[in-house]
Design a protein around this motif. Structure first.
Motif, PDB file in Angstrom:
ATOM      1  N   LYS A  97      17.835  25.709  15.188  1.00  0.00           N
ATOM      2  CA  LYS A  97      17.061  26.470  14.207  1.00  0.00           C
ATOM      3  C   LYS A  97      17.807  27.752  13.814  1.00  0.00           C
ATOM      4  O   LYS A  97      17.831  28.134  12.639  1.00  0.00           O
ATOM      5  CB  LYS A  97      15.695  26.815  14.795  1.00  0.00           C
TER       6      LYS A  97
ATOM      7  N   LYS B  50      20.780  26.969  11.572  1.00  0.00           N
ATOM      8  CA  LYS B  50      20.306  26.665  10.215  1.00  0.00           C
ATOM      9  C   LYS B  50      20.065  27.954   9.442  1.00  0.00           C
ATOM     10  O   LYS B  50      20.435  28.070   8.262  1.00  0.00           O
ATOM     11  CB  LYS B  50      19.023  25.836  10.286  1.00  0.00           C
ATOM     12  N   GLU B  51      19.445  28.957  10.094  1.00  0.00           N
ATOM     13  CA  GLU B  51      19.212  30.234   9.423  1.00  0.00           C
ATOM     14  C   GLU B  51      20.532  30.897   9.071  1.00  0.00           C
ATOM     15  O   GLU B  51      20.700  31.436   7.964  1.00  0.00           O
ATOM     16  CB  GLU B  51      18.400  31.176  10.316  1.00  0.00           C
TER      17      GLU B  51
ATOM     18  N   GLU C 266      22.082  29.289   6.027  1.00  0.00           N
ATOM     19  CA  GLU C 266      21.361  29.607   4.789  1.00  0.00           C
ATOM     20  C   GLU C 266      21.648  31.028   4.321  1.00  0.00           C
ATOM     21  O   GLU C 266      21.889  31.265   3.128  1.00  0.00           O
ATOM     22  CB  GLU C 266      19.856  29.415   5.004  1.00  0.00           C
ATOM     23  N   VAL C 267      21.627  31.973   5.250  1.00  0.00           N
ATOM     24  CA  VAL C 267      21.862  33.373   4.877  1.00  0.00           C
ATOM     25  C   VAL C 267      23.300  33.576   4.415  1.00  0.00           C
ATOM     26  O   VAL C 267      23.569  34.270   3.419  1.00  0.00           O
ATOM     27  CB  VAL C 267      21.536  34.320   6.050  1.00  0.00           C
TER      28      VAL C 267
ATOM     29  N   MET D 139      18.876  38.172   8.950  1.00  0.00           N
ATOM     30  CA  MET D 139      18.600  37.034   9.832  1.00  0.00           C
ATOM     31  C   MET D 139      17.448  37.364  10.780  1.00  0.00           C
ATOM     32  O   MET D 139      17.651  37.909  11.871  1.00  0.00           O
ATOM     33  CB  MET D 139      19.874  36.654  10.605  1.00  0.00           C
ATOM     34  N   LYS D 140      16.249  37.037  10.373  1.00  0.00           N
ATOM     35  CA  LYS D 140      15.043  37.382  11.128  1.00  0.00           C
ATOM     36  C   LYS D 140      14.933  36.588  12.433  1.00  0.00           C
ATOM     37  O   LYS D 140      14.517  37.127  13.460  1.00  0.00           O
ATOM     38  CB  LYS D 140      13.800  37.143  10.266  1.00  0.00           C
ATOM     39  N   TYR D 141      15.295  35.310  12.369  1.00  0.00           N
ATOM     40  CA  TYR D 141      15.185  34.501  13.590  1.00  0.00           C
ATOM     41  C   TYR D 141      16.233  34.933  14.611  1.00  0.00           C
ATOM     42  O   TYR D 141      15.981  34.911  15.819  1.00  0.00           O
ATOM     43  CB  TYR D 141      15.325  33.017  13.272  1.00  0.00           C
TER      44      TYR D 141
END
Length: 529
Positions: free
Chosen positions: A362, A365-366, A369-370, A385-387
């Protein structure tokens, strides 16, 4: 007559020995009624050593046990010295924030040897405030943006080393791999040096990196402070240092040579790093000394000097700037405080990802995307990147770098019904607060979602304190987070971590002041498909 005295000599010696033993016992137990008088429970102390023998099991292990047995506020003894152990978020807030004026100083080793007596950690009252204000601008958001390219270049070497491990199928020792990356980052951002420790492990800068053994509670200097405080004048007289003189001499040479280079090269003075900030402050100090010699009203002019503007609307006012000893002390502390803690946190993050593959997937993936919107991994990119922030925050909850942080009470005060006397040390345990089921259900589980915006709003704001709390929290927090996040993102863009036969599950934790894995973290690493 002579024979009579001779026969009585053994009995006289025996009486003297008994008297000495009784006096030593009284001396070593004189303070042991402190917490009973305060109505605070705690473990029964041993003469002279207090509760410290229990630390052989590890500081965080004993703090957990004591909290479960005696409550979230309990009394322990470091040698003869009574210390209030706090593991309650609200009381932490009261001490570190609401009543900060009564607890504004740390209880530190009372060593006066230069230059380490000038380190920010040890400074008190107005001198601490001035120095803190001087150093704070170097960790602002605008400075972090300017420093991030230096860190990115250090990460290039990290990626090369990871690729070599993958090709050879080697198990990765995260402690060594990330340790070299952190050394390079701090050397570049802190000192303006290109160390390249990842390809030059014998570089002298690297040799002075791992100082955790020196900071052990069983260091002889700590033993004297805790068990035989009456010997402190000898430490001061002989100028005993906590750090080896060869380490201090090395950093003195590095800082001195860099200062000379910067002063002779005007272009170098435009560099944005920690040392340049202090050089600028040192120039203000020179102005102060000169004005003191020339003008009896010197303070009036220097107090208005404006220093380090992040914008046209902000400035930091200094009274004296930094002396050479203060510059050297902060440089050494910047390295010591940043090396082992950041290295350990990066290792623990990778351990958590390796043992929780769905979380790793996960996060990757973030990151993918970022990074579609950025050419390079920098301050701006990782801030989106919050996660990633949730993963790092949860890791810092499980494995906070400091076992404890303390404050010294400077006046009698009542906090939550407890009368704390002037001079008492109050120690807060982030680890116990972070592993309290009242704050985090199933505290041993790795659950990054605990740090979603909604979940954080439900918790006490001081239930997460890996960098301390209040005005005396870790000044380098923002830099440390940027440094470890950038390194992790660069690695996770290309690699995936997995447990291997040598992975310790759960990881063994150190017993000292910093919560680090003494055996390191060994993992398998593979190229992403």
């Amino acid at each position: 007559m002579e024979m009579s005295w001779f026969h009585s000599f053994p009995s006289t010696t025996f009486v003297l020995v008994v008297i000495v033993i009784v006096l030593l016992y009284l001396y070593s137990t004189w303070t042991f009624s402190t917490f009973k008088n305060m109505g605070v429970r705690g473990p029964t102390p041993w003469p002279l050593i207090g509760s410290m023998l229990e630390y052989r099991k590890g500081i965080v292990v004993k703090d957990l046990e004591w909290t479960k047995k005696y409550g979230k506020v309990c009394g322990i003894y470091e040698g003869r010295r009574p210390m209030l152990l706090v593991t309650d978020p609200e009381m932490c807030k009261q001490i570190c924030v609401k009543h900060f004026s009564s607890f504004k100083n740390r209880n530190t080793l009372p060593l006066k040897s230069k230059p380490m007596s000038s380190r920010l950690f040890q400074l008190a009252d107005d001198r601490w405030k001035v120095t803190r204000n001087t150093l704070t601008p170097s960790f602002s958001g605008s400075k972090m943006r300017l420093m991030s390219p230096l860190i990115s270049r250090c990460a290039d070497e990290l990626i090369k080393n990871m690729e070599a491990h993958c090709k050879e199928g080697k198990t990765v020792q995260c402690k060594d791999l990330f340790g070299s990356y952190v050394v390079d980052s701090i050397a570049s951002v802190g000192f303006g040096m290109d160390v390249s420790s990842q390809s030059q492990p014998e570089h002298p800068f690297v040799k002075h990196a791992n100082l955790t053994a020196i900071l052990s509670l069983f260091n002889p200097v700590f033993a004297i402070v805790f068990f035989f405080p009456f010997l402190l004048p000898l430490l001061k007289y002989f100028e005993i240092q906590l750090l080896p003189m060869k380490t201090i001499d090395y950093f003195s040479q590095v800082v001195g040579e860099t200062i000379k280079l910067r002063n002779s090269d005007k272009g170098a003075s435009q560099r944005v790093d920690f040392l340049q900030l202090m050089i600028n402050a040192h120039e203000i100090y020179d102005e102060y000394v000169k004005s003191k010699e020339d003008d009896e009203d010197h303070d009036e002019g220097v107090n208005r000097v404006e220093f380090i503007k992040d914008s046209t609307h902000s400035s930091v006012n200094l009274s004296k700037g930094l002396s050479e000893d203060e510059m050297l002390a902060q440089s050494i502390v910047f390295f010591i405080a940043g090396y082992e803690t950041t290295n350990a946190t990066m290792s623990f993050v990778c351990y958590n990802l390796a043992t929780n593959p769905e979380t790793q997937e996960k996060l990757q993936k973030e990151i993918d995307e970022v990074m579609c919107n950025y050419d390079d991994v920098g301050y701006e990119a990782v801030s989106k990147m919050k996660y990633l922030d949730m993963v790092v925050s949860e890791t810092l909850r499980m494995f906070p770098p400091p076992s404890r942080f303390n404050r010294e009470c400077n006046q009698d005060i009542n906090i939550n019904g407890i009368n704390i006397p002037k001079g008492m040390t109050v120690s807060v345990s982030p680890y116990v607060i972070h592993h309290d089921p009242d704050n985090y259900p199933d505290p041993e589980k790795f659950i990054p979602e605990r740090f979603s915006k909604e979940q954080k709003e439900k918790r006490h704001p001081y239930a997460w304190i890996p960098f301390g709390a209040g005005p005396r929290n870790c000044i380098g927090m923002r830099f440390a987070l940027m440094e470890l996040k950038m390194g992790l993102v660069r690695v996770l863009q290309k690699f995936t971590f997995e447990p291997c036969a040598e992975t310790e599950i759960p990881p063994v934790l150190g017993k000292g002041i910093f919560l680090t894995p003494p055996n390191g973290i060994k993992l398998s690493v593979k190229l992403r498909e």
